[in-house]
Design an enzyme around this catalytic site. Sequence first.
Site, PDB file in Angstrom:
ATOM      1  N   GLU A 143       0.560  -1.237  -0.001  1.00 12.70           N
ATOM      2  CA  GLU A 143      -0.003   0.024   0.039  1.00 12.70           C
ATOM      3  C   GLU A 143       0.921   1.185  -0.280  1.00 12.70           C
ATOM      4  O   GLU A 143       1.749   1.514   1.006  1.00 12.70           O
ATOM      5  CB  GLU A 143      -0.684  -0.116   1.170  1.00 12.70           C
ATOM      6  CG  GLU A 143      -1.837  -1.135   1.260  1.00 12.70           C
ATOM      7  CD  GLU A 143      -2.955  -1.181   0.190  1.00 12.70           C
ATOM      8  OE1 GLU A 143      -3.271  -0.043  -0.254  1.00 12.70           O
ATOM      9  OE2 GLU A 143      -3.602  -1.959   0.055  1.00 12.70           O
ATOM     10  N   GLU A 198       3.885  13.290  -4.801  1.00  9.09           N
ATOM     11  CA  GLU A 198       3.565  13.245  -3.198  1.00  9.09           C
ATOM     12  C   GLU A 198       4.313  13.941  -2.341  1.00  9.09           C
ATOM     13  O   GLU A 198       5.369  14.056  -2.248  1.00  9.09           O
ATOM     14  CB  GLU A 198       3.443  11.869  -2.759  1.00  9.09           C
ATOM     15  CG  GLU A 198       2.744  11.675  -1.229  1.00  9.09           C
ATOM     16  CD  GLU A 198       2.819  10.061  -0.838  1.00  9.09           C
ATOM     17  OE1 GLU A 198       3.878   9.519  -0.994  1.00  9.09           O
ATOM     18  OE2 GLU A 198       1.721   9.740  -0.557  1.00  9.09           O
ATOM     19  N   CYS A 200      -2.271   9.160   3.460  1.00  5.32           N
ATOM     20  CA  CYS A 200      -2.147   8.522   2.160  1.00  5.32           C
ATOM     21  C   CYS A 200      -2.947   8.970   1.212  1.00  5.32           C
ATOM     22  O   CYS A 200      -3.022   8.834   0.095  1.00  5.32           O
ATOM     23  CB  CYS A 200      -1.920   7.056   2.242  1.00  5.32           C
ATOM     24  SG  CYS A 200      -3.126   6.160   3.110  1.00  5.32           S
TER      25      CYS A 200
HETATM   26  P1  NAD Z   1       8.679   4.677   4.397  1.00 13.17           P
HETATM   27  O1  NAD Z   1       8.471   4.072   2.968  1.00 13.17           O
HETATM   28  O2  NAD Z   1      10.071   5.533   4.610  1.00 13.17           O
HETATM   29  O3  NAD Z   1       8.418   3.536   5.712  1.00 13.17           O
HETATM   30  C1  NAD Z   1       7.520   2.627   5.831  1.00 13.17           C
HETATM   31  C2  NAD Z   1       8.004   1.567   6.703  1.00 13.17           C
HETATM   32  O4  NAD Z   1       8.975   0.971   5.970  1.00 13.17           O
HETATM   33  C3  NAD Z   1       8.964   1.966   7.835  1.00 13.17           C
HETATM   34  O5  NAD Z   1       8.720   0.917   8.882  1.00 13.17           O
HETATM   35  C4  NAD Z   1      10.276   2.147   7.532  1.00 13.17           C
HETATM   36  O6  NAD Z   1      11.271   1.858   8.571  1.00 13.17           O
HETATM   37  C5  NAD Z   1      10.310   0.833   6.412  1.00 13.17           C
HETATM   38  N1  NAD Z   1      11.389   0.764   5.616  1.00 13.17           N
HETATM   39  C6  NAD Z   1      12.078   1.806   5.218  1.00 13.17           C
HETATM   40  N2  NAD Z   1      13.016   1.470   4.344  1.00 13.17           N
HETATM   41  C7  NAD Z   1      12.967   0.096   4.342  1.00 13.17           C
HETATM   42  C8  NAD Z   1      13.798  -1.151   3.699  1.00 13.17           C
HETATM   43  N3  NAD Z   1      14.706  -0.822   2.658  1.00 13.17           N
HETATM   44  N4  NAD Z   1      13.304  -2.295   3.627  1.00 13.17           N
HETATM   45  C9  NAD Z   1      12.127  -2.457   4.569  1.00 13.17           C
HETATM   46  N5  NAD Z   1      11.575  -1.678   5.166  1.00 13.17           N
HETATM   47  C10 NAD Z   1      11.814  -0.406   4.864  1.00 13.17           C
HETATM   48  O7  NAD Z   1       7.317   5.240   4.566  1.00 13.17           O
HETATM   49  P2  NAD Z   1       6.953   6.627   5.773  1.00 13.17           P
HETATM   50  O8  NAD Z   1       7.588   7.910   5.627  1.00 13.17           O
HETATM   51  O9  NAD Z   1       6.903   5.897   7.007  1.00 13.17           O
HETATM   52  O10 NAD Z   1       5.460   6.758   5.412  1.00 13.17           O
HETATM   53  C11 NAD Z   1       4.732   7.879   4.414  1.00 13.17           C
HETATM   54  C12 NAD Z   1       4.546   7.015   3.304  1.00 13.17           C
HETATM   55  O11 NAD Z   1       3.455   5.987   3.387  1.00 13.17           O
HETATM   56  C13 NAD Z   1       3.860   7.942   2.204  1.00 13.17           C
HETATM   57  O12 NAD Z   1       4.323   7.457   1.071  1.00 13.17           O
HETATM   58  C14 NAD Z   1       2.274   7.327   2.135  1.00 13.17           C
HETATM   59  O13 NAD Z   1       1.553   7.759   1.043  1.00 13.17           O
HETATM   60  C15 NAD Z   1       2.435   6.007   2.402  1.00 13.17           C
HETATM   61  N6  NAD Z   1       1.191   5.601   3.128  1.00 13.17           N
HETATM   62  C16 NAD Z   1       0.532   4.567   2.310  1.00 13.17           C
HETATM   63  C17 NAD Z   1      -0.643   4.292   2.575  1.00 13.17           C
HETATM   64  C18 NAD Z   1      -1.689   3.462   1.944  1.00 13.17           C
HETATM   65  O14 NAD Z   1      -2.518   2.666   2.689  1.00 13.17           O
HETATM   66  N7  NAD Z   1      -1.513   3.338   0.582  1.00 13.17           N
HETATM   67  C19 NAD Z   1      -1.015   4.579   4.038  1.00 13.17           C
HETATM   68  C20 NAD Z   1      -0.404   5.355   4.795  1.00 13.17           C
HETATM   69  C21 NAD Z   1       1.015   5.759   4.321  1.00 13.17           C
END
Ligand code: NAD
Length: 502
Positions: free
Chosen positions: A256, A392, A290
């Site tokens: 997601e 975004e 999101c």
């Molecule tokens: P992010 O991708 O930076 O981090 C999300 C999670 O992934 C965190 O727990 C992070 O530690 C982990 N992560 C980071 N690098 C990784 C890697 N290399 N391997 C595995 N895990 C890793 O996102 P964020 O800043 O925490 O959240 C914001 C983003 O989330 C925005 O782009 C937003 O649109 C998206 N989001 C989407 C939805 C949806 O349902 N579509 C809902 C909420 C947030």
Amino acid sequence: MDYFKNFINGEWKDSSSGKYTENRNPANTEDLIGYFPSSTKEDVNEAVKAAREAFKKWRLVPAPKRGDVLKVVGDIMLQRKDDIAFEMTREMGKVFAETKGDTQEGIDTAYYAASEGRRLFGYNAPSELPNKMNLSFRIPIGVGGIITPWNFPMAIPTWKIFPALVCGNTVVFKPAELTPKTANTLVKIIDEAMHEVLGKDYIPGVVNLIHGSGRVVGECFLENKEIDLISFTGSTVVGKRINEVGGRELKRVSLELGGKNAQIVMDDANLELALDAVLWGAFGTTGQRCTATSRLILHEKIHDKFLKMLVERVNKLKLGYGNDKGVDVGPCVSEAQRETVNDYVKIGLNEDKATLVAGGDYAKEGNLAKGWFYKPTIFKDVTPDMRIAKEEIFGPVLAVLKCNSLDNAVEILNGTEYGLSSSIFTNNVNDAFRAVRDIQAGITYINGATIGAEAHMPFGGVKATGNGHREGGWTVYDFYSEWKAVYIDYSGKLQRAQIDNY
Ligand code: NAD
């Protein structure tokens, strides 16, 4: 000061690194919430081993009993709702009413999952041969790796963990670094419920929690061959990486990802209603949803009037600590997030040459200087090719675009790589149905804001927003289970399908 722990095999444990990361209130960085473990590969391996071992027993617990655990989880969350919300606001900044909503979504998901334990329907079908019966069942998959973002610290983990458990899987959960405390609260509640329902048959290791960075802990999830599935919510860039490695390892992956959601306002719309919606959609959760409204597409006939109404209202929004009464908008979640927002504002002004009509700067008056506050910001004269219309931002920034017809509005709305949420305000029923048909998004609201999904409906997006799976409702159970087909031949002889009967 509190030092928090990981949860592995039914016990709260320090990380093998001995190192910690601090967690602070984004509305007041003087408020230190606690220290959380910077975990290692060894910690992940230990948790996965525990989850693998627990799977042997948990998969044999009858699904209605697994559902009973979720029922108790929902009950405990309901009792502690205000406390959970208060601490969540302290940890990530959105206002108390919204963190209560975030918690309620977890409660709704728990009760849905509890009842699903008594459904998990299979199908049966007639056999093409006589004296033979065909059945099919959902079976659990194994160990799930759960990786979540900070913007819905309770709801998003529950969307994943609860259906995973009801289906008979065990999990290792890595929450976002910025919201570790809410994750501890959730795992504590699940464990309490496990003890209450299973009693002496308690199984350690069904749910494990590992704190730490994506770069270390998240990457270990990807390479660990004992993790069978990964459910990830976060940025598109990380999602692509997970899909790449997960694909190579044949892991089941649910993604997601990002959004660039738009609200259309047609010339026949109820403007007051559309105004309330865009304020809520664009600036609720400080624009860090999101599904946040990041673009507003106004019909040219009402463009100037609506924009004037909007700017007046935006300038009245009260910024502050979300646990204080009367506050409309909290801070950005971190300094880095606020810098991203500010960088995009500069892009809007310098590179894109759009016109700023509200905000556009840090908010530093009085106590706001202690946190990562940013003024609710609006750009007008935005065109679909501009970066602020396509990328975004994930903050309190709204890009306003002009359209001259429904087709033109939908074309603008569809003109980004994402496809999560969308909305149209119109009183023309034909336009509403055409929009439902033509908008490329996983979610479309008619006369509602782009935010506000309900826990029992499919949630997810098209295009670069995901990889086709959905969370929420009945749909998510497809991700957390496999199908087993069973043929029962009671003819007493060898019957060869396709051969003996045709
Ligand atoms: P992010 O991708 O930076 O981090 C999300 C999670 O992934 C965190 O727990 C992070 O530690 C982990 N992560 C980071 N690098 C990784 C890697 N290399 N391997 C595995 N895990 C890793 O996102 P964020 O800043 O925490 O959240 C914001 C983003 O989330 C925005 O782009 C937003 O649109 C998206 N989001 C989407 C939805 C949806 O349902 N579509 C809902 C909420 C947030």
